[in-house]
Write an enzyme that holds these catalytic residues in place. Structure first.
Site, PDB file in Angstrom:
ATOM      1  N   LYS A  87       0.862  -1.192   0.000  1.00  0.00           N
ATOM      2  CA  LYS A  87       0.000   0.000   0.000  1.00  0.00           C
ATOM      3  C   LYS A  87       0.894   1.237   0.000  1.00  0.00           C
ATOM      4  O   LYS A  87       1.753   1.405   0.872  1.00  0.00           O
ATOM      5  CB  LYS A  87      -0.863  -0.047   1.255  1.00  0.00           C
TER       6      LYS A  87
HETATM    7  C1  E4P Z   1      -8.197   2.009   3.587  1.00  0.00           C
HETATM    8  O1  E4P Z   1      -7.480   1.155   3.189  1.00  0.00           O
HETATM    9  C2  E4P Z   1      -8.049   2.706   4.862  1.00  0.00           C
HETATM   10  O2  E4P Z   1      -7.338   1.882   5.733  1.00  0.00           O
HETATM   11  C3  E4P Z   1      -9.358   2.955   5.551  1.00  0.00           C
HETATM   12  O3  E4P Z   1     -10.442   2.493   4.804  1.00  0.00           O
HETATM   13  C4  E4P Z   1      -9.500   4.309   6.120  1.00  0.00           C
HETATM   14  O4  E4P Z   1     -10.746   4.359   6.787  1.00  0.00           O
HETATM   15  P1  E4P Z   1     -11.104   5.466   7.871  1.00  0.00           P
HETATM   16  O5  E4P Z   1     -11.422   6.723   7.149  1.00  0.00           O
HETATM   17  O6  E4P Z   1     -12.310   4.888   8.563  1.00  0.00           O
HETATM   18  O7  E4P Z   1      -9.916   5.600   8.779  1.00  0.00           O
END
Ligand code: E4P
Length: 216
Positions: A87
């Protein structure tokens, strides 16, 4: 449509896996910190443990923000397990790294995407997944679902293979609306998937069937 769970909590990952509909896991540094996982070795071990629970892709996020370090960190993560997807944040060196990883067959998830232009760039660089954060857009009175729809249109126009991973899902209606728009993947908390199960007419209908079955 793939269902990913957005957590580093092993118990919740196991629970989602047992439901039989889980296709993968996404994590981020905040989610790892929430589980109290500290130190490089523990973090790497944790990713492997997640891979051993789930059958599908597991996104592991780099912390580095310059090209050389993103590449070094990403290669190390990718070597951990063949289910790991690296990522990478949507920044200039992140895009360069995604292109590099794509050329050598390392799969990537371009994260922190908040505009159609960013999603276009991620696809051009060869990202496996692009993660538009729809919940965080909704949080600031901007239509997150509209962004998912715009990216769907752009990717379909040019047949980009990058998969739209609708991230920052907050609730079950996000999941349903992403399915209507045609997101390839959603990632959210277990509650957003569990919510798909629920309907009061199912509960009352079942209660009546069981009541009537007592006369058999
Ligand atoms: C995506 O991969 C992120 O980890 C995640 O969906 C972020 O979500 P949040 O806005 O609830 O922190």
């Amino acid at each position: 449509m793939k269902f990913f769970i957005d957590t580093a909590n092993l118990e919740q990952i196991r629970e989602a896996q047992e439901l039989g509909v889980l296709d993968g896991v996404t994590t981020n540094p905040s989610l790892m910190a929430k589980e109290g996982i500290r130190g490089k070795n523990n973090i790497l071990k944790h990713y492997v443990q997640i891979c051993e629970i789930v059958d599908g892709d597991v996104s592991a996020e780099v912390i580095a923000t310059n090209l050389d370090d993103i590449i070094r960190e990403g290669e190390e993560l990718a070597e951990l397990h063949d289910q790991i997807v690296v990522k990478v944040p949507m920044i200039r060196d992140g895009i360069k790294a995604i292109k590099y990883f794509s050329d050598i067959g390392i799969r990537t998830n371009c994260t922190l995407v908040f505009s159609a232009g960013q999603a276009l760039l991620a696809a051009k660089a060869g990202a496996t997944y692009v993660s538009p954060f729809l919940g965080r857009l909704d949080d600031i009175s901007t239509d997150g679902l509209q962004l998912i729809a715009e990216i769907r249109q752009i990717y379909d126009n040019y047949e980009f293979e990058t998969q739209i991973l609708a991230a920052s899902i907050r609730h079950t209606m996000h999941v349903v609306n992403c399915a209507k728009i045609g997101a390839d993947v959603i990632t959210g908390p277990l509650s957003s998937i569990d919510g798909l199960l629920k309907h009061p007419l199912t509960d009352s209908g079942l209660a009546k069937f069981l009541e009537d079955a007592k006369s058999f």
